[in-house]
Design a protein around this motif. Sequence first.
Motif, PDB file in Angstrom:
ATOM      1  N   PRO A 274       0.839  -1.208   0.000  1.00 60.24           N
ATOM      2  CA  PRO A 274       0.000   0.000   0.000  1.00 60.24           C
ATOM      3  C   PRO A 274       0.872   1.255   0.000  1.00 60.24           C
ATOM      4  O   PRO A 274       2.051   1.215   0.364  1.00 60.24           O
ATOM      5  CB  PRO A 274      -0.802  -0.118   1.301  1.00 60.24           C
ATOM      6  CG  PRO A 274      -0.674  -1.543   1.737  1.00 60.24           C
ATOM      7  CD  PRO A 274       0.645  -2.013   1.228  1.00 60.24           C
ATOM      8  N   VAL A 275       0.267   2.386  -0.382  1.00 61.07           N
ATOM      9  CA  VAL A 275       0.962   3.670  -0.287  1.00 61.07           C
ATOM     10  C   VAL A 275       1.131   4.013   1.199  1.00 61.07           C
ATOM     11  O   VAL A 275       0.292   3.634   2.020  1.00 61.07           O
ATOM     12  CB  VAL A 275       0.194   4.785  -1.022  1.00 61.07           C
ATOM     13  CG1 VAL A 275       0.117   4.486  -2.495  1.00 61.07           C
ATOM     14  CG2 VAL A 275      -1.205   5.003  -0.454  1.00 61.07           C
ATOM     15  N   PRO A 276       2.206   4.682   1.534  1.00 57.44           N
ATOM     16  CA  PRO A 276       3.245   5.264   0.677  1.00 57.44           C
ATOM     17  C   PRO A 276       4.379   4.309   0.324  1.00 57.44           C
ATOM     18  O   PRO A 276       5.220   4.621  -0.503  1.00 57.44           O
ATOM     19  CB  PRO A 276       3.775   6.408   1.538  1.00 57.44           C
ATOM     20  CG  PRO A 276       3.660   5.876   2.935  1.00 57.44           C
ATOM     21  CD  PRO A 276       2.393   5.077   2.963  1.00 57.44           C
ATOM     22  N   HIS A 277       4.396   3.115   0.958  1.00 55.55           N
ATOM     23  CA  HIS A 277       5.565   2.247   0.821  1.00 55.55           C
ATOM     24  C   HIS A 277       5.718   1.705  -0.595  1.00 55.55           C
ATOM     25  O   HIS A 277       6.825   1.305  -0.994  1.00 55.55           O
ATOM     26  CB  HIS A 277       5.481   1.116   1.841  1.00 55.55           C
ATOM     27  CG  HIS A 277       5.457   1.617   3.256  1.00 55.55           C
ATOM     28  ND1 HIS A 277       6.557   2.155   3.873  1.00 55.55           N
ATOM     29  CD2 HIS A 277       4.447   1.711   4.161  1.00 55.55           C
ATOM     30  CE1 HIS A 277       6.252   2.541   5.092  1.00 55.55           C
ATOM     31  NE2 HIS A 277       4.968   2.296   5.291  1.00 55.55           N
ATOM     32  N   LYS A 278       4.640   1.722  -1.376  1.00 49.40           N
ATOM     33  CA  LYS A 278       4.727   1.308  -2.777  1.00 49.40           C
ATOM     34  C   LYS A 278       5.747   2.127  -3.553  1.00 49.40           C
ATOM     35  O   LYS A 278       6.322   1.653  -4.542  1.00 49.40           O
ATOM     36  CB  LYS A 278       3.339   1.459  -3.426  1.00 49.40           C
ATOM     37  CG  LYS A 278       3.293   1.108  -4.907  1.00 49.40           C
ATOM     38  CD  LYS A 278       1.873   1.094  -5.442  1.00 49.40           C
ATOM     39  CE  LYS A 278       1.263   2.462  -5.528  1.00 49.40           C
ATOM     40  NZ  LYS A 278      -0.029   2.455  -6.268  1.00 49.40           N
TER      41      LYS A 278
END
Length: 415
Positions: A274-278
């Motif tokens: 998931p964002v933000p880790h994408k």
Amino acid sequence: MSFDVERIRKDFPVLSRELPGGRTLVYLDSGNSSQKPTPVIETMREHLAMHYSNVGRAMHVLGSESTEAYEAARDKIAAFVGAPSRDEVVFTKNASEALNLLAYSLGNRSNTDPRFTLGEGDEIVISEMEHHSNIVPWQMLAQRTGATLKWFGVTDDGRLDLSGDVITDRTKIVSVTHQSNVLGTVNPVAEIVRLARQAGALVALDASQSVPHHPVDVAALGADFVAFTGHKMVGPSGIGVLWGRQELLEAMPPFLGGGEMIEAVWMDRSTYAPVPHKFEAGTPPIVEAIGLGAAVDYLTGVGMEAIEAHERDLTAYAMRALQEISGLKVIGPTDLGDRGGTISFTLEGIHPHDVGQILDDQFGIAVRVGHHCARPLHLRFGIPATTRASFYLYNTTGEIDALVRGLHQVQKVFA
């Protein structure tokens, strides 16, 4: 409470440094990169010395401490810029990478979302006053997709010319600077957003020169994406931020592939975190992010409204003081409305490189000379370069007086 600039200056060790030859440092180049206060330096030193480990992976104490500090920095930055969600704050290595991330996602063939697909007939809009970081990625996107690159012009007094029909129903994204790094101009974001929304276009802001100097609320600005960088806001280099509306970030493809940005990996395919880790592949700039969190703490402690008011006073003082120098021409707005503490100028008959060298060699005054990574803007004004003095919370009227004395001396050398 009055703004105590002398107390603030004590927080910045380099400002007490004596340069070779006994010169006192006068640092007027914060638009390039700001100096760092002791709390930021010590926070980074402490983490490196006592808490460092990789983030998001190790199960041991150091791993937990490092991850907690890294994610706490994200929380601080989200609050600092008024982000509705911490997950909308993506760490990058600088604003340039943030803007490249965004430009890569538009026109990426893996993306079927119509908001992020570009091709022939589509248009990208920037402006003539942009830093190269907000020009070159869009040039590359236009070349990659066949889209047309267009731009707002700049008026003689250094304002954006919004009078033409630059934004059309074919415009997919408008990306402009919030505050010019050369002119000091603060652009009319609300009007730009209004025009873009009428056309159904996305809006991105390069806020590298505004977030350090003014209270900025990304939700109130109305843009879809905002990029800024740590090293201009009393934080370290190597860390920047892309803020984006969460649903847009979720629709965008990843920029870089690798560890941490994945959910699961097979030999023939992957799914993404998931964002933000994408958007944060690999080992991130851990200590730099923590340092930026400390910088946000420091700026918040001083107060962004107070910093803005101090810089406005400095700019007014400098504008008056520079008027006494014959042959000096300010490039950009000479009125104080909608402008920041950056003043670029030319001296008749003297190249800016000579100006900068004499100011440094004889007076210890650090200014920026050249085209400031904004060559098209200088071409617009028919000049190869300017001298730029840029102010921040630690600058004083006495330093402006020193600049004026130095410029008089420059003129004497070339008389």
